[in-house]
Design a protein around this motif. Structure first.
Motif, mmCIF file in Angstrom:
data_model
loop_
_atom_site.group_PDB
_atom_site.id
_atom_site.type_symbol
_atom_site.label_atom_id
_atom_site.label_comp_id
_atom_site.label_asym_id
_atom_site.label_seq_id
_atom_site.Cartn_x
_atom_site.Cartn_y
_atom_site.Cartn_z
ATOM 1 N N ILE A 308 61.549 27.783 28.500
ATOM 2 C CA ILE A 308 62.448 27.855 29.657
ATOM 3 C C ILE A 308 63.303 26.593 29.739
ATOM 4 C CG2 ILE A 308 62.513 27.810 32.191
ATOM 5 C CD1 ILE A 308 60.072 29.696 32.127
ATOM 6 N N THR A 309 62.668 25.445 29.493
ATOM 7 C CA THR A 309 63.395 24.175 29.513
ATOM 8 C C THR A 309 64.479 24.154 28.445
ATOM 9 O OG1 THR A 309 61.352 23.094 30.222
ATOM 10 C CG2 THR A 309 63.132 21.670 29.518
ATOM 11 N N TRP A 310 64.185 24.756 27.284
ATOM 12 C CA TRP A 310 65.190 24.833 26.227
ATOM 13 C C TRP A 310 66.447 25.538 26.725
ATOM 14 C CZ3 TRP A 310 61.895 27.117 21.624
ATOM 15 C CH2 TRP A 310 60.964 26.168 21.204
ATOM 16 N N PHE A 311 66.256 26.668 27.412
ATOM 17 C CA PHE A 311 67.390 27.494 27.817
ATOM 18 C C PHE A 311 68.195 26.879 28.958
ATOM 19 C CE2 PHE A 311 65.076 30.894 25.557
ATOM 20 C CZ PHE A 311 66.133 31.446 24.846
ATOM 21 N N ILE A 312 67.530 26.123 29.837
ATOM 22 C CA ILE A 312 68.248 25.607 31.011
ATOM 23 C C ILE A 312 68.867 24.235 30.774
ATOM 24 C CG2 ILE A 312 66.762 26.919 32.574
ATOM 25 C CD1 ILE A 312 65.336 24.311 33.274
ATOM 26 N N THR A 313 68.507 23.564 29.675
ATOM 27 C CA THR A 313 68.972 22.192 29.469
ATOM 28 C C THR A 313 70.489 22.100 29.342
ATOM 29 O OG1 THR A 313 66.901 21.411 28.483
ATOM 30 C CG2 THR A 313 68.903 20.218 27.898
ATOM 31 N N ILE A 314 71.096 22.943 28.525
ATOM 32 C CA ILE A 314 72.553 22.855 28.319
ATOM 33 C C ILE A 314 73.324 23.120 29.615
ATOM 34 C CG2 ILE A 314 74.526 23.993 27.213
ATOM 35 C CD1 ILE A 314 72.982 24.064 24.640
ATOM 36 N N PRO A 315 73.061 24.240 30.333
ATOM 37 C CA PRO A 315 73.826 24.454 31.570
ATOM 38 C C PRO A 315 73.562 23.396 32.643
ATOM 39 C CG PRO A 315 72.122 26.134 31.296
ATOM 40 C CD PRO A 315 72.217 25.400 30.001
#
Length: 329
Positions: A308-315
């Motif tokens: 989940i952290t992977w997916f939210i880091t960029i935005p």
């Protein structure tokens, strides 16, 4: 000119601070498995990782050029220094937050997301080189999947080769081999991650008209390599604990397989001049190895929190950088 040099100095300080934080944030990537299997004592592992990170950092520059020119053209930005300051502050904040909670998030995602968000807000969508951003994004997305697959394959092959051997003798041998694989992993980490700060500093030098090309000066290479090595020497024990103990119970043969899988993906990306998340590559390799060992032994709830952290880091990094730009400039 004095003001320009002063502001550029702030950028260089922030970039090296990011590299320093990246060092202790990502130390776990190289040494978590060797520490958890007691192949190396934590302090010895950290110092070895620091030395190998430095060596890797001064060896290559291709990723730095990609970071410096693929998301935006520094020469085209009138406010490039402000953009870089906002991006670095956002990436640093996100790295510190995830480190505090012991979550192995991606410094690469944080920096790419923050730089894109800062350019978008500070200069406009037209100044973002979307083709370059998407090409980097593809590598960041697919590299963990490749690392998972390689980790699974290596572990499956090792299980087949050593199926009839004594587990004690097998693990004793692989515990020794982990010293080598940890060193290789730390070296590859330096070849990719340290170059991100080099790329940002070079971006700032070009946008400030202190140089015309994205070639990385020697002093930038040495400064970034030293900052990462110093950060690595401190060590990120919270993330070491997550990587080394909370995903599944790692034995030396598992650590060897994960190290080789992660290092192969990271170094391949370096050769291709593409920034890759060392955190994602190594964590995914661990998940692949754990799945090959026994799917039920992987603590998928912990893995899910990491993913989940992977997916939210960029935005999140992009939004944070845009907000910081608005507040400061």
């Amino acid at each position: 000119m004095e003001t320009s040099i002063f502001v550029l100095g702030i950028v260089i300080f922030l970039a090296l601070a990011f590299d320093f934080i990246n060092g202790f944030h990502d130390t776990a990537n190289a040494i978590a498995t060797s520490v958890s299997t007691r192949a190396l004592k934590p302090r010895v592992a950290i110092l070895m990782a620091a030395a190998m990170n430095f060596l890797g950092a001064i060896t290559f520059t291709g990723v730095a050029k990609t970071i410096g020119g693929s998301v935006a053209d520094p020469a085209a930005l009138d406010n490039g220094i402000q953009v870089v300051i906002a991006a670095l502050l956002a990436a640093i904040i996100w790295n510190l937050v995830t480190w505090w909670f012991g979550i192995p998030s991606s410094s690469s995602h944080a920096l790419i997301g923050a730089l894109t968000g800062a350019v978008f807000v500070g200069a406009g969508a037209g100044y973002v080189k979307w083709e370059g951003f998407i090409s980097i994004l593809k590598v960041l997305i697919f590299s963990p999947l490749i690392a998972f697959a390689i980790g699974y394959i290596i572990m499956t092959v090792l299980k087949w080769i050593f199926a009839k051997r004594s587990p004690h003798n097998v693990n004793k041998g692989f515990r020794t081999m982990q010293i080598l694989t940890a060193a290789i992993q730390a070296f590859t980490h330096g070849t990719n991650d340290a170059q991100k700060a080099m790329g940002i500093i070079t971006f700032a030098l070009v946008t400030s008209e202190f140089q015309d090309t994205l070639d990385v000066p020697l002093w930038v290479k040495l400064s970034a390599a030293t900052a990462m090595a110093l950060g690595t020497s401190i060590g990120g024990y919270k993330i070491i604990k997550t990587m080394g103990t909370k995903i599944f119970k790692i034995e030396p043969i598992n650590g060897f397989a994960a190290d080789m899988a992660g290092a192969s993906v990271i170094f391949s990306a370096t050769i291709l001049h593409m920034p890759v998340s060392t955190t994602h590559a190594i964590t995914s390799a661990l998940l692949g190895v754990g799945s090959a060992k026994r799917v039920s032994e992987v603590k998928w709830s912990v893995a899910g929190r990491i993913i989940i952290t992977w997916f939210i880091t960029i935005p999140i990094s992009g939004l944070l950088a845009g907000l910081i730009f608005k507040i400061l400039f």
